[in-house]
Design a protein around this motif. Structure first.
Motif, PDB file in Angstrom:
ATOM      1  N   CYS A  15      33.113  40.245  43.228  1.00 18.84           N
ATOM      2  CA  CYS A  15      34.078  41.244  43.680  1.00 18.84           C
ATOM      3  C   CYS A  15      33.593  41.879  44.976  1.00 18.84           C
ATOM      4  CB  CYS A  15      34.262  42.302  42.593  1.00 18.84           C
ATOM      5  SG  CYS A  15      35.421  43.595  43.061  1.00 18.84           S
ATOM      6  N   ILE A  17      34.338  44.676  46.017  1.00 22.74           N
ATOM      7  CA  ILE A  17      34.254  46.128  45.870  1.00 22.74           C
ATOM      8  C   ILE A  17      33.014  46.520  45.092  1.00 22.74           C
ATOM      9  CG2 ILE A  17      35.369  48.176  44.947  1.00 22.74           C
ATOM     10  CD1 ILE A  17      36.773  46.967  47.336  1.00 22.74           C
ATOM     11  N   CYS A  18      32.915  46.036  43.875  1.00 25.61           N
ATOM     12  CA  CYS A  18      31.795  46.453  43.033  1.00 25.61           C
ATOM     13  C   CYS A  18      30.722  45.373  42.978  1.00 25.61           C
ATOM     14  CB  CYS A  18      32.302  46.778  41.634  1.00 25.61           C
ATOM     15  SG  CYS A  18      32.986  45.369  40.770  1.00 25.61           S
ATOM     16  N   CYS A  31      37.706  42.075  40.889  1.00 27.21           N
ATOM     17  CA  CYS A  31      37.444  41.775  39.491  1.00 27.21           C
ATOM     18  C   CYS A  31      38.580  42.320  38.627  1.00 27.21           C
ATOM     19  CB  CYS A  31      36.120  42.396  39.061  1.00 27.21           C
ATOM     20  SG  CYS A  31      36.104  44.191  39.102  1.00 27.21           S
ATOM     21  N   CYS A  35      39.704  47.731  41.307  1.00 22.16           N
ATOM     22  CA  CYS A  35      39.022  47.446  42.554  1.00 22.16           C
ATOM     23  C   CYS A  35      40.040  47.057  43.622  1.00 22.16           C
ATOM     24  CB  CYS A  35      38.014  46.319  42.346  1.00 22.16           C
ATOM     25  SG  CYS A  35      36.491  46.903  41.578  1.00 22.16           S
TER      26      CYS A  35
HETATM   27 ZN   LIG Z   1      35.244  44.981  41.181  1.00 17.96          ZN
END
Ligand SMILES: [Zn+2]
Length: 65
Positions: A15, A17-18, A31, A35
């Motif tokens: 992902c 983002i995370c 994910c 996100c």
């Molecule tokens: Zn994520």
């Protein structure tokens, strides 16, 4: 010997983002939808926590005159 087991997302990028592995292919490259929203907000204003305010719709039915 590799300890990392790639069973869920094999070859799928993490992902953005995370950094977690995308579990839902629908929200790739994120994910999850959360996100995906985070990234979206970044584009909009760069704010993470956007206060959700009810849109004030002006009810002006009378348009005659
Ligand atoms: Zn994520």
């Amino acid at each position: 010997m590799t300890e990392d087991r790639d069973e869920k997302a094999e070859g799928a990028p993490p992902c953005v983002i995370c950094g977690m592995r995308p579990q839902v292919p629908e929200y790739r490259p994120f994910c999850s939808r959360r996100c995906a929203d985070v990234d979206l907000h970044r584009w909009l204003g760069g704010v993470y926590a956007i206060p959700v305010k009810p849109e004030e719709e002006e009810d002006e039915g009378d348009a005659t005159g």
